[in-house]
Design a protein around this motif. Structure first.
Motif, PDB file in Angstrom:
ATOM      1  N   GLY A   1       0.855  -1.148   0.013  1.00  0.00           N
ATOM      2  CA  GLY A   1      -0.207   0.056   0.119  1.00  0.00           C
ATOM      3  C   GLY A   1       0.689   1.239   0.015  1.00  0.00           C
ATOM      4  N   ILE A   2       1.898   1.274   1.026  1.00  0.00           N
ATOM      5  CA  ILE A   2       2.750   2.282   0.879  1.00  0.00           C
ATOM      6  C   ILE A   2       3.695   2.708  -0.513  1.00  0.00           C
ATOM      7  CG2 ILE A   2       4.699   3.386   1.896  1.00  0.00           C
ATOM      8  CD1 ILE A   2       3.866   2.154   4.496  1.00  0.00           C
ATOM      9  N   ALA A   3       4.030   1.558  -0.879  1.00  0.00           N
ATOM     10  CA  ALA A   3       4.555   1.687  -2.201  1.00  0.00           C
ATOM     11  C   ALA A   3       4.026   1.956  -3.476  1.00  0.00           C
ATOM     12  CB  ALA A   3       5.124   0.325  -2.441  1.00  0.00           C
ATOM     13  N   MET A   4       2.397   1.806  -3.343  1.00  0.00           N
ATOM     14  CA  MET A   4       1.748   2.064  -4.418  1.00  0.00           C
ATOM     15  C   MET A   4       1.306   3.693  -4.227  1.00  0.00           C
ATOM     16  SD  MET A   4       1.240  -0.301  -6.417  1.00  0.00           S
ATOM     17  CE  MET A   4       2.640  -0.809  -5.950  1.00  0.00           C
ATOM     18  N   THR A   5       1.171   4.058  -2.997  1.00  0.00           N
ATOM     19  CA  THR A   5       1.156   5.706  -2.984  1.00  0.00           C
ATOM     20  C   THR A   5       2.186   6.338  -3.857  1.00  0.00           C
ATOM     21  OG1 THR A   5       2.178   5.976  -1.012  1.00  0.00           O
ATOM     22  CG2 THR A   5       0.043   5.783  -0.665  1.00  0.00           C
ATOM     23  N   TYR A   6       3.367   5.777  -4.045  1.00  0.00           N
ATOM     24  CA  TYR A   6       4.405   6.522  -4.775  1.00  0.00           C
ATOM     25  C   TYR A   6       4.081   5.983  -6.226  1.00  0.00           C
ATOM     26  CZ  TYR A   6       7.195   7.171  -0.719  1.00  0.00           C
ATOM     27  OH  TYR A   6       7.552   7.562   0.396  1.00  0.00           O
ATOM     28  N   VAL A   7       3.760   4.738  -6.419  1.00  0.00           N
ATOM     29  CA  VAL A   7       3.551   4.332  -8.075  1.00  0.00           C
ATOM     30  C   VAL A   7       2.160   5.278  -8.381  1.00  0.00           C
ATOM     31  CG1 VAL A   7       2.834   2.476  -9.355  1.00  0.00           C
ATOM     32  CG2 VAL A   7       4.496   2.107  -7.648  1.00  0.00           C
ATOM     33  N   ALA A   8       1.132   5.590  -7.667  1.00  0.00           N
ATOM     34  CA  ALA A   8       0.036   6.203  -7.882  1.00  0.00           C
ATOM     35  C   ALA A   8       0.387   7.666  -8.433  1.00  0.00           C
ATOM     36  CB  ALA A   8      -0.815   6.251  -6.700  1.00  0.00           C
ATOM     37  N   LEU A   9       1.441   8.127  -8.056  1.00  0.00           N
ATOM     38  CA  LEU A   9       1.764   9.666  -8.587  1.00  0.00           C
ATOM     39  C   LEU A   9       2.142   9.392 -10.118  1.00  0.00           C
ATOM     40  CD1 LEU A   9       3.783  10.829  -5.635  1.00  0.00           C
ATOM     41  CD2 LEU A   9       1.505  11.467  -6.252  1.00  0.00           C
ATOM     42  N   LEU A  10       3.165   8.151 -10.338  1.00  0.00           N
ATOM     43  CA  LEU A  10       3.660   7.983 -11.588  1.00  0.00           C
ATOM     44  C   LEU A  10       2.408   7.711 -12.445  1.00  0.00           C
ATOM     45  CD1 LEU A  10       6.045   7.004 -13.568  1.00  0.00           C
ATOM     46  CD2 LEU A  10       5.689   4.711 -12.354  1.00  0.00           C
ATOM     47  N   ASN A  11       1.316   6.900 -11.947  1.00  0.00           N
ATOM     48  CA  ASN A  11       0.395   6.412 -12.597  1.00  0.00           C
ATOM     49  C   ASN A  11      -0.409   7.571 -13.293  1.00  0.00           C
ATOM     50  OD1 ASN A  11      -1.073   4.269 -13.630  1.00  0.00           O
ATOM     51  ND2 ASN A  11      -2.662   4.518 -12.054  1.00  0.00           N
ATOM     52  N   GLN A  12      -0.749   8.552 -12.288  1.00  0.00           N
ATOM     53  CA  GLN A  12      -1.527   9.795 -12.644  1.00  0.00           C
ATOM     54  C   GLN A  12      -0.711  10.340 -14.040  1.00  0.00           C
ATOM     55  OE1 GLN A  12      -4.057  11.529 -11.675  1.00  0.00           O
ATOM     56  NE2 GLN A  12      -4.645   9.776 -10.682  1.00  0.00           N
ATOM     57  N   VAL A  13       0.435  10.480 -13.833  1.00  0.00           N
ATOM     58  CA  VAL A  13       1.142  10.975 -15.039  1.00  0.00           C
ATOM     59  C   VAL A  13       1.141  10.201 -16.379  1.00  0.00           C
ATOM     60  CG1 VAL A  13       3.473  11.804 -15.989  1.00  0.00           C
ATOM     61  CG2 VAL A  13       2.988  12.126 -13.581  1.00  0.00           C
ATOM     62  N   LEU A  14       1.059   8.902 -15.994  1.00  0.00           N
ATOM     63  CA  LEU A  14       0.821   8.081 -17.431  1.00  0.00           C
ATOM     64  C   LEU A  14      -0.469   8.045 -17.994  1.00  0.00           C
ATOM     65  CD1 LEU A  14       2.929   4.623 -16.392  1.00  0.00           C
ATOM     66  CD2 LEU A  14       3.518   6.668 -17.891  1.00  0.00           C
ATOM     67  N   THR A  15      -1.302   8.178 -16.959  1.00  0.00           N
ATOM     68  CA  THR A  15      -2.912   8.298 -17.583  1.00  0.00           C
ATOM     69  C   THR A  15      -2.841   9.529 -18.392  1.00  0.00           C
ATOM     70  OG1 THR A  15      -3.276   7.342 -15.438  1.00  0.00           O
ATOM     71  CG2 THR A  15      -5.209   8.010 -16.735  1.00  0.00           C
ATOM     72  N   ALA A  16      -2.373  10.419 -17.723  1.00  0.00           N
ATOM     73  CA  ALA A  16      -2.802  11.941 -18.339  1.00  0.00           C
ATOM     74  C   ALA A  16      -1.864  11.698 -19.861  1.00  0.00           C
ATOM     75  CB  ALA A  16      -2.177  12.907 -17.548  1.00  0.00           C
TER      76      ALA A  16
END
Ligand SMILES: Nc1ncnc2c1ncn2[C@@H]1O[C@H](COP(=O)(O)OP(=O)(O)OP(=O)(O)O)[C@@H](O)[C@H]1O
Ligand SMILES: Nc1ncnc2c1ncn2[C@@H]1O[C@H](COP(=O)(O)OP(=O)(O)OP(=O)(O)O)[C@@H](O)[C@H]1O
Ligand SMILES: [Mg+2]
Ligand SMILES: [Mg+2]
Lengths: 200, 277, 580
Positions: free
Chosen positions: A31-46
């Motif tokens: 879960g903690i690791a994913m909060t970091y990945v989530a940021l990356l994910n946002q960029v990728l989605t956009a």
């Protein structure tokens, strides 16, 4: 391929305390690791819409496959995914809002794969399949929620395939890699993974 | 950039008195409603309702300002990203184009785009107060207890409480590990090549796993030494019974969910289109 | 008059009976415990000591059932707890009889709040809520935590967590309380309180108490009935403290004697059982007062080291982990090149935080840090790490490789040092840290103390100009403690500056001439270790502990107790150099 031989000892029903703690901790770490990945994910989605985000989507289900690979009892993947969902909400991940639903669909997907082999096979192939099956349910739901449907069937199919491939590689293979290397060092003593004979 | 945990805030309020499971279910339904609908009228109603609920909870804005600011900044970045990558999304959706300002190429500001992004923003905003409330008004152990009450096995319920208990500790570990590896010369800043950076991240994961496994052993020993897992059942020090209030809250939210779905989909279109005349 | 040690009443009922007992972990080839014969009686208080890896914790595990129920292994012989053979029981029925308080107060704090943590055993026992609450309240009162029932973990200090752990096992009305290194992470004053608390509880409830601990002098603060010495899985002594301390058993098994006793032995005095050496209060110093005085007068006072230039300076550093919080408040001090100094203070005072600020892990809210006179605010963690090495408190947070050699070599590899040089430097460092024989071992096979040494080695090998060590000696037995410290002294003599964060007052006295004391995020003292440890005000504010040498000197009628300590240290240093 024949199912792996299990060394005597009957499997205990339900989860042991050690396993409960294991699932909780795996979920937190993920879960903690994913909060970091989530940021990356946002960029990728956009940046690239459906296809680019799909590349790393496997990371979102790795904890379920890994927990199942180590614990090897029905429900291990689903429970771990659900705890992770709660953790993500609490860790302040803005995507955590939908993470509960996502978590359950991932978890169910993974369980399906292992259930198909009646929770008896935990090899490379089963893990790959689990990585694969972790994806479709959420893809359908997300497609509806986020309106991927309007991207057209071509893009949808490619995105779907990329996701499943990502699931196989990032969730399935990586879990096997992590699980095996941990098991080799002997620190997983109390878990079912170490009562199976190591694959030749 | 580790996000600091939000923690339970003790208060006497109608929201605090609901059981954890009620709050979880309401929260899930609420966010489902908010996610499914793009209908501006429904969203605005949900927003008003969520602000009302927030006020009911007696939580002060100041107490959650840190997280709120974080989320708002995030929302802003999100909005900018949406504009940068699809400036014409609104036009596509609403089918008309009222240009306000031309910048260059695809990048102009249309009323449609603004309206679209406004919708996206309130979609998030409607859920934020509820999500925050779920976190700060639910006592985590009471939550575990009420999970057990609705039929989830107590071992699994307890694992949720455990996760909540150990998040801050592990978050701290995570940070310490990342930093101590950097101090040994592992570079994770953007100066390093991508392939190298991925390798470097892997070298952080190993100590994270090792220290976590160490913890797992200590925790599960401590639990068993105090009799966890002994019987088929266990009681809960902080349990609270399911009461009438809980049922009423659930019914209210269910009705709201259904209504919002009906309004959203009655014309086969998820967007409310003010540009259609 | 202080009560003398009460002799075990042999007519009492035995509660723990080891009978020719051996235990072998399944993954080991040799039994870890061999032919243990030991009986502990009702209401007794027993201390178990022994070098690291001697099997102390294993004995504990056998008593509370973790072995063989959680740690699998083979048992021969018999172990009876309250007349029941443990093999025939399970971990849950044992937990009703034996309450265990583990070393790590963080790990065993399971509940989200104090109340819940105390209630944990009752919950598992299915007690109804309305019965649970009064019991929890009563037990909380006993350990003086009744005002904190709603507090959560992060609001508690290390000592408070320890109290909660104790309460958590007492709710079950256990007959035996087992403590495995209860003092390991506590500051000296909190440790002293913990020992006093254990003593009080034991008296009030008449439970049997077994304590496993490295810090013998601290445990002896309150009387114990017997000390059991363990070495390589066998019991080598089982005696009254007054009988054990005069003997050479502790020395021979590489255990640390109480400091006052060491001083008396240095003075050439033959300690006997009649002197009652187990406790300073009861110690019959009048039997040898004159000889101690004569030794004191014959010793020359230590020569102070000439000052050099400051290499590291902190100016008005302020910092908080969260906004509006001040974990570190306006701290200034400077460290001179070639110095060896200590940072001491309460649990949670901000010592580790200070080290993180110096290394750039955290950014100060205000204030400057100067290295060689230059502000290093803009240097990255990596750049600082070339000059300042930090060994963190928890070794698990530093280790990232599977093999010991690779772990120690990691920093050099990342810096692009040629392979041949890496091999040479790593092997040299491993030898110094006593790890050379293990160099091809996986790290997971090491004990806590050994892991700590691996992390020390991995920083030493980089040869930074300043080394900061956070609790370098935690979990080390006396032999390894001495080896590590002597190596650091060697480095220090070559001009490397060494800063140690420590709760170990002996370490301060013996190795670091100067110390800084932190309390509540503020610097409250910056002086010689001797002056600090004889200053009641500082000691009280920062939860330190007066050294027993001071008390000994006063008791023996020496007028300049500070000088006595100073001369003891000088003499001790000489002895140690002669040793090598
Ligand atoms: N779970 C285990 N599996 C296999 N071997 C073990 C296990 N725990 C301990 N050992 C071995 O048993 C020996 C004794 O360990 P134990 O933990 O009892 O030592 P100790 O006296 O408590 O040491 P310390 O002072 O470092 O805590 C060690 O050599 C260790 O390698
Ligand atoms: N990463 C962190 N985030 C938030 N608070 C922290 C963090 N690390 C430490 N703290 C808090 O800061 C305070 C100082 O902690 P620090 O670790 O510096 O104490 P210490 O003096 O090293 O204590 P000890 O002797 O127990 O090691 C404590 O109250 C601690 O809870
Ligand atoms: Mg031990
Ligand atoms: Mg510290």
């Amino acid at each position: 391929m024949s199912p792996k031989v299990r060394k005597g000892k009957k499997q205990q029903k339900g989860f042991s305390t050690l396993e409960i703690v294991m699932m909780a901790i795996v979920a937190i770490v993920h879960g903690i690791a994913m909060t970091y990945v989530a940021l990356l994910n946002q960029v990728l989605t956009a940046a690239g819409g459906p296809i680019l985000t799909s590349v790393i989507i496997g990371l979102f289900t790795i904890h379920g496959v890994l927990a199942m690979y180590i614990i090897r009892k029905p429900g291990a993947a689903l429970v771990t995914c659900l705890i992770s969902g709660v953790v993500q909400i609490l860790a302040g991940n803005p995507n955590g809002l939908i993470s509960m639903v996502a978590a359950s669909s991932y978890g169910v997907g993974i369980e399906v794969a292992f259930a198909f082999f009646r929770y008896k096979r935990f090899d490379f192939i089963t893990l790959s399949i689990a990585g694969f099956t972790s994806m479709p349910i959420w893809f359908v739901i997300a497609g509806f929620w986020f309106g991927y449907i309007k991207w057209g069937i071509g893009v949808m199919i490619i995105a779907f395939l990329v996701r499943c491939l990502s699931g196989v590689v990032l969730a399935g293979w990586t879990s096997k890699l992590i699980g095996d290397s941990l098991s080799k060092t002997g620190i997983l003593k109390g878990f079912t993974i170490s009562s199976y004979k190591q694959a030749a | 950039m580790a996000v600091e945990m939000m923690a339970y805030i003790e208060r006497r309020s109608p929201i605090h008195e609901l059981t954890g499971v009620t709050k979880l279910l309401c929260f899930i339904m609420w966010s489902t409603a908010a996610m499914l609908t793009y209908d501006t009228r429904v969203l605005l109603f949900l927003l008003a309702a969520s602000i009302y609920v927030f006020v009911l909870s007696k939580i002060k804005l100041k107490e959650i300002s840190f997280v709120l600011i974080f989320i708002l900044v995030f929302l802003l970045i999100n909005n900018i990203a949406i504009y940068l990558f699809s400036p014409q999304e609104g036009v596509k959706i609403y089918g008309t184009s009222h240009v306000l300002v031309e910048i260059f190429g695809r990048y102009n500001v249309t009323l449609e785009q603004l309206f679209y992004q406004f919708n996206i923003t309130i979609k998030y905003l409607t859920v934020i107060p509820i999500a925050i409330l779920f976190i700060v008004a639910t006592h985590p152990s009471e939550f575990a207890a009420s999970l057990n009450r609705i039929g989830v096995s107590y071992r699994i319920s307890y694992s949720v409480a455990l996760a909540l208990r150990y998040i801050p500790d592990i978050q701290r570990d995570f940070r310490n590990i990342a930093i101590s590896q950097q101090a040994r010369g592992i570079d994770m800043s953007r100066k390093e090549k991508l392939s190298k950076r991925i390798k470097n991240i892997a070298s952080i994961i190993v100590p994270l796993i090792l220290s976590s496994l160490d913890r797992i052993e200590v925790i599960s020993n401590a639990m068993e030494l105090r009799g966890f897992g002994k019987g088929k059942k266990r009681t809960w020090y902080s349990a609270r019974p399911f009461r009438k209030k809980d049922y009423s809250a659930l019914i209210l939210v269910i009705v709201m969910l259904i209504l919002s779905l009906i309004i959203t989909f009655h014309d086969g279109e998820r967007f409310y289109n003010p540009f259609l005349k | 008059m202080i009560p003398s040690v009460n002799r075990p009443d042999r007519a009492r009922r035995p509660v723990i009976q080891f009978d020719d007992f051996s235990f072998k972990y399944r993954s080991q080839t040799e039994p870890t415990l061999q032919n243990i014969n030991l009986t502990i009686y009702e209401g007794e208080k027993v201390l178990i000591v022994g070098p690291s890896g001697s099997g102390k914790s294993t004995i504990g595990h056998c008593i509370n059932g973790l072995a063989p129920f959680s740690y699998k292994g083979d048992i021969t012989g018999s172990l009876k707890i309250l007349d029941q053979e443990t093999k025939t029981l399970d971990i849950f029925s044992l937990s009703k009889m034996v309450g265990t308080v583990l070393q790590d107060p963080d790990g065993q704090f399971i509940g989200l709040t104090v109340g819940e943590d105390i209630a944990f055993a009752l919950e598992n026992d299915c007690r109804p809520q309305e019965k649970m609450r009064p019991i929890v309240a009563e037990v909380a009162e006993m350990v003086e935590m009744n005002d904190y029932l709603h507090a959560s973990t992060h609001q508690l200090s290390g000592g408070q967590k320890q109290r909660v752990s104790l309460a958590g096992v007492m709710v079950d009305d256990v007959d035996i309380l087992l403590f495995d290194e209860p003092l390991a992470n506590l500051d000296p004053a909190t440790g002293k309180h913990a020992i006093a608390l254990i003593d009080r509880i034991q008296k009030e409830t008449d439970t049997t108490v077994v304590i496993i601990e490295h810090r013998i002098e601290d445990v002896l603060d309150c009387p114990v009935d017997r000390i059991i010495v363990l070495d390589e899985g066998r019991i080598v002594a089982d005696m009254d403290p007054d009988e054990l301390l005069p003997s050479s058993i502790l020395e021979n098994t590489n255990l640390r004697e109480p400091l006052y006793l060491k001083a008396v032995k240095y003075a050439g005095i033959q300690v006997t059982e009649e002197m009652k050496p187990a406790h300073l209060h009861s110690f019959q110093t009048n039997l040898f007062k004159d000889r101690l005085m004569a030794w004191f007068e014959a010793m020359s006072p230590p020569k102070p080291k000439g000052p050099t230039f400051p290499i590291l300076e902190l100016e008005n550093i302020c910092f908080g982990y969260q906004p509006n919080q001040d974990t570190v408040r306006n701290v200034s001090f400077s460290v001179h090149k070639g110095e060896m100094m200590a940072i001491a203070g309460k649990n949670g005072a901000g010592k580790s935080t200070l080290s993180k600020l110096i290394c750039g892990f955290e950014k100060p809210a205000s204030g400057r840090i100067l290295f060689n006179g230059k502000d290093i605010a803009n240097d990255t963690i990596k750049e600082r790490s070339l000059r300042i090495g930090l060994v963190m408190q928890n070794p698990n947070q530093m280790i990232s490789k599977h093999m010991i050699f690779d772990e120690v070599a990691l920093g050099l590899v990342l810096r692009g040092v040629p392979e041949a040089e890496i091999k040479e430097r790593v092997e040299k460092t491993l030898t110094v840290c006593g790890l050379y024989p293990f160099r091809h071992w996986p790290i997971s096979a090491l004990s806590f103390g050994q892991k700590k040494r691996v992390t020390i080695a991995s920083i030493l090998v980089l040869e930074p100009e300043i080394i900061i060590l956070d609790e370098p000696t935690a979990g080390q037995d006396f032999k390894h403690y001495t080896e590590i410290m002597e190596f650091l002294v060697g480095l220090n003599e070559q001009g490397i500056t060494i800063i140690m964060i420590t709760h170990d007052m002996h370490l301060m006295l013996e190795y670091t001439p100067r110390a800084i004391v932190i309390a509540g995020g503020e610097k409250i003292a910056d002086d010689t270790s001797v002056n600090i440890l004889t200053n009641p005000e500082v000691i009280d504010k920062a939860n330190l502990k007066e050294t027993s040498l001071f008390e000994l000197a006063i008791k023996a009628g020496i007028n300049e107790p500070r000088d006595f300590i100073g001369r003891f240290i000088a003499y001790d240093k000489e002895v140690r150099t002669r040793w090598q």
